[in-house]
Design a protein around this motif. Structure first.
Motif, PDB file in Angstrom:
ATOM      1  N   ARG A  11       0.716  -1.184   0.081  1.00 32.51           N
ATOM      2  CA  ARG A  11       0.591   0.322   0.191  1.00 32.51           C
ATOM      3  C   ARG A  11       0.865   1.710  -0.028  1.00 32.51           C
ATOM      4  NH1 ARG A  11      -2.859   3.378   2.915  1.00 32.51           N
ATOM      5  NH2 ARG A  11      -1.258   3.357   5.175  1.00 32.51           N
ATOM      6  N   GLN A  12       1.001   2.267  -0.935  1.00 31.30           N
ATOM      7  CA  GLN A  12       0.778   3.867  -0.700  1.00 31.30           C
ATOM      8  C   GLN A  12       1.252   4.082   0.022  1.00 31.30           C
ATOM      9  OE1 GLN A  12       2.446   5.586  -4.078  1.00 31.30           O
ATOM     10  NE2 GLN A  12       3.726   3.140  -4.272  1.00 31.30           N
ATOM     11  N   THR A  13       2.047   4.752   0.993  1.00 29.58           N
ATOM     12  CA  THR A  13       1.426   5.843   1.801  1.00 29.58           C
ATOM     13  C   THR A  13       0.865   7.064   1.423  1.00 29.58           C
ATOM     14  OG1 THR A  13       4.075   5.642   2.890  1.00 29.58           O
ATOM     15  CG2 THR A  13       2.648   7.593   3.361  1.00 29.58           C
ATOM     16  N   PRO A  14      -0.713   7.457   1.676  1.00 32.47           N
ATOM     17  CA  PRO A  14      -1.643   8.088   1.071  1.00 32.47           C
ATOM     18  C   PRO A  14      -0.170  10.126   1.367  1.00 32.47           C
ATOM     19  CG  PRO A  14      -2.683   7.366   2.607  1.00 32.47           C
ATOM     20  CD  PRO A  14      -0.958   6.765   3.545  1.00 32.47           C
ATOM     21  N   PRO A  15      -0.465  10.649   0.500  1.00 30.99           N
ATOM     22  CA  PRO A  15      -0.125  11.419   0.007  1.00 30.99           C
ATOM     23  C   PRO A  15       0.129  12.642   1.610  1.00 30.99           C
ATOM     24  CG  PRO A  15      -1.085  11.570  -2.276  1.00 30.99           C
ATOM     25  CD  PRO A  15      -1.841  10.104  -1.386  1.00 30.99           C
ATOM     26  N   ALA A  16      -1.304  12.701   1.931  1.00 33.88           N
ATOM     27  CA  ALA A  16      -1.483  13.949   2.640  1.00 33.88           C
ATOM     28  C   ALA A  16      -0.681  12.804   4.400  1.00 33.88           C
ATOM     29  CB  ALA A  16      -2.919  13.682   2.945  1.00 33.88           C
ATOM     30  N   GLU A  17      -0.774  11.845   4.042  1.00 34.77           N
ATOM     31  CA  GLU A  17       0.307  11.218   5.114  1.00 34.77           C
ATOM     32  C   GLU A  17       1.479  11.274   5.041  1.00 34.77           C
ATOM     33  OE1 GLU A  17       0.188   6.554   6.618  1.00 34.77           O
ATOM     34  OE2 GLU A  17      -1.343   7.341   6.539  1.00 34.77           O
ATOM     35  N   SER A  18       2.179  10.741   4.147  1.00 38.73           N
ATOM     36  CA  SER A  18       3.057  11.478   4.081  1.00 38.73           C
ATOM     37  C   SER A  18       4.019  13.269   3.577  1.00 38.73           C
ATOM     38  CB  SER A  18       4.113  11.099   2.404  1.00 38.73           C
ATOM     39  OG  SER A  18       3.770  11.470   1.289  1.00 38.73           O
ATOM     40  N   ILE A  19       2.743  13.916   3.698  1.00 39.36           N
ATOM     41  CA  ILE A  19       3.543  15.459   3.900  1.00 39.36           C
ATOM     42  C   ILE A  19       3.318  15.595   5.096  1.00 39.36           C
ATOM     43  CG2 ILE A  19       2.554  17.210   3.549  1.00 39.36           C
ATOM     44  CD1 ILE A  19       1.991  17.015   0.493  1.00 39.36           C
ATOM     45  N   ALA A  20       2.216  15.042   6.116  1.00 37.79           N
ATOM     46  CA  ALA A  20       2.232  15.488   7.255  1.00 37.79           C
ATOM     47  C   ALA A  20       3.693  14.475   8.114  1.00 37.79           C
ATOM     48  CB  ALA A  20       0.932  14.893   7.706  1.00 37.79           C
ATOM     49  N   ARG A  21       4.339  13.445   7.421  1.00 36.26           N
ATOM     50  CA  ARG A  21       5.301  13.046   8.206  1.00 36.26           C
ATOM     51  C   ARG A  21       6.718  14.228   7.743  1.00 36.26           C
ATOM     52  NH1 ARG A  21       5.853   7.610   6.464  1.00 36.26           N
ATOM     53  NH2 ARG A  21       4.277   7.331   6.855  1.00 36.26           N
ATOM     54  N   MET A  22       6.826  14.547   6.401  1.00 38.08           N
ATOM     55  CA  MET A  22       7.904  15.084   6.390  1.00 38.08           C
ATOM     56  C   MET A  22       7.483  16.809   6.603  1.00 38.08           C
ATOM     57  SD  MET A  22       8.269  14.186   1.971  1.00 38.08           S
ATOM     58  CE  MET A  22       6.988  14.559   1.840  1.00 38.08           C
ATOM     59  N   ARG A  23       6.146  17.342   7.239  1.00 36.88           N
ATOM     60  CA  ARG A  23       6.440  18.806   8.044  1.00 36.88           C
ATOM     61  C   ARG A  23       6.513  18.698   9.233  1.00 36.88           C
ATOM     62  NH1 ARG A  23       0.813  21.046   5.845  1.00 36.88           N
ATOM     63  NH2 ARG A  23       1.736  22.316   4.135  1.00 36.88           N
ATOM     64  N   ALA A  24       6.157  17.040  10.016  1.00 38.35           N
ATOM     65  CA  ALA A  24       6.788  16.812  11.301  1.00 38.35           C
ATOM     66  C   ALA A  24       8.059  17.178  11.422  1.00 38.35           C
ATOM     67  CB  ALA A  24       5.865  15.893  11.762  1.00 38.35           C
ATOM     68  N   ARG A  25       8.669  16.028  10.261  1.00 35.50           N
ATOM     69  CA  ARG A  25      10.428  16.566  10.289  1.00 35.50           C
ATOM     70  C   ARG A  25      10.744  17.674  10.275  1.00 35.50           C
ATOM     71  NH1 ARG A  25      14.734  15.708  12.503  1.00 35.50           N
ATOM     72  NH2 ARG A  25      16.693  15.764  11.225  1.00 35.50           N
ATOM     73  N   ILE A  26      10.358  18.734   9.361  1.00 33.89           N
ATOM     74  CA  ILE A  26      10.505  19.636   8.770  1.00 33.89           C
ATOM     75  C   ILE A  26      10.750  20.377  10.338  1.00 33.89           C
ATOM     76  CG2 ILE A  26       9.729  22.192   7.712  1.00 33.89           C
ATOM     77  CD1 ILE A  26       9.820  20.659   5.402  1.00 33.89           C
ATOM     78  N   ASP A  27       8.869  20.821  11.071  1.00 26.27           N
ATOM     79  CA  ASP A  27       9.762  21.607  12.519  1.00 26.27           C
ATOM     80  C   ASP A  27      10.655  21.532  13.610  1.00 26.27           C
ATOM     81  OD1 ASP A  27       7.197  22.779  10.978  1.00 26.27           O
ATOM     82  OD2 ASP A  27       5.060  21.449  11.953  1.00 26.27           O
ATOM     83  N   GLU A  28      10.812  19.705  13.151  1.00 26.43           N
ATOM     84  CA  GLU A  28      11.640  19.812  13.777  1.00 26.43           C
ATOM     85  C   GLU A  28      12.928  20.212  14.024  1.00 26.43           C
ATOM     86  OE1 GLU A  28      10.230  14.491  15.479  1.00 26.43           O
ATOM     87  OE2 GLU A  28      11.728  15.011  13.845  1.00 26.43           O
ATOM     88  N   ILE A  29      13.282  20.426  12.024  1.00 20.84           N
ATOM     89  CA  ILE A  29      14.038  21.222  12.161  1.00 20.84           C
ATOM     90  C   ILE A  29      15.007  22.143  11.864  1.00 20.84           C
ATOM     91  CG2 ILE A  29      16.372  21.910   9.420  1.00 20.84           C
ATOM     92  CD1 ILE A  29      14.792  18.656   9.046  1.00 20.84           C
ATOM     93  N   ASP A  30      13.508  22.754  12.205  1.00 23.63           N
ATOM     94  CA  ASP A  30      13.457  24.616  12.217  1.00 23.63           C
ATOM     95  C   ASP A  30      13.417  24.715  13.624  1.00 23.63           C
ATOM     96  OD1 ASP A  30      13.221  24.983   9.975  1.00 23.63           O
ATOM     97  OD2 ASP A  30      10.965  25.427  10.312  1.00 23.63           O
ATOM     98  N   ALA A  31      12.869  23.974  14.403  1.00 22.55           N
ATOM     99  CA  ALA A  31      13.463  23.482  16.316  1.00 22.55           C
ATOM    100  C   ALA A  31      15.149  23.744  16.080  1.00 22.55           C
ATOM    101  CB  ALA A  31      12.742  22.873  16.741  1.00 22.55           C
TER     102      ALA A  31
END
Ligand SMILES: C=C(O[C@@H]1C=C(C(=O)O)C=C[C@H]1O)C(=O)O
Length: 95
Positions: A11-31
């Motif tokens: 099953r492919q990760t739904p785009p909204a899910e992978s975007i949310a995961r990448m955004r969570a990492r972006i938020d960690e990087i920004d912090a």
């Protein structure tokens, strides 16, 4: 082949899910960037204060030149230089 034996693609990760995961990492990087920015500015301010208290200069241009060279090499072009200048200004203040 019975339906329950059908081989399906993973099953492919739904785009909204992978975007949310990448955004969570972006938020960690920004912090992390913000925390490092603040730590660096404070250390730079302390080095400057110690040097001034000993009768030294506020700036060491040879070191700043080397730091700007690293930012330019690591980030590229004028963006690297601009970012390096902002980083330096955050610690030692405006020229
Ligand atoms: C913190 C220092 O003082 C100043 C600030 C610098 C910096 O923020 O990296 C570098 C050179 C100096 O102009 C230092 O000499 O290391």
């Amino acid at each position: 082949m019975a339906p329950e034996e059908t081989i399906t693609e993973p099953r492919q990760t739904p785009p909204a899910e992978s975007i949310a995961r990448m955004r969570a990492r972006i938020d960690e990087i920004d912090a992390a960037i913000i925390a490092l920015w603040r730590e660096r500015a404070e250390l730079s301010r302390q080095v400057g204060a110690v040097r001034l208290a000993e009768g030294g200069t506020r700036l060491v241009l040879s070191r700043e030149t080397e730091i700007l060279r690293r930012f330019r090499a690591g980030i590229g072009g004028s963006d690297g230089t601009q970012l390096g200048l902002l980083v330096l200004r955050a610690g030692r203040g405006r020229l």
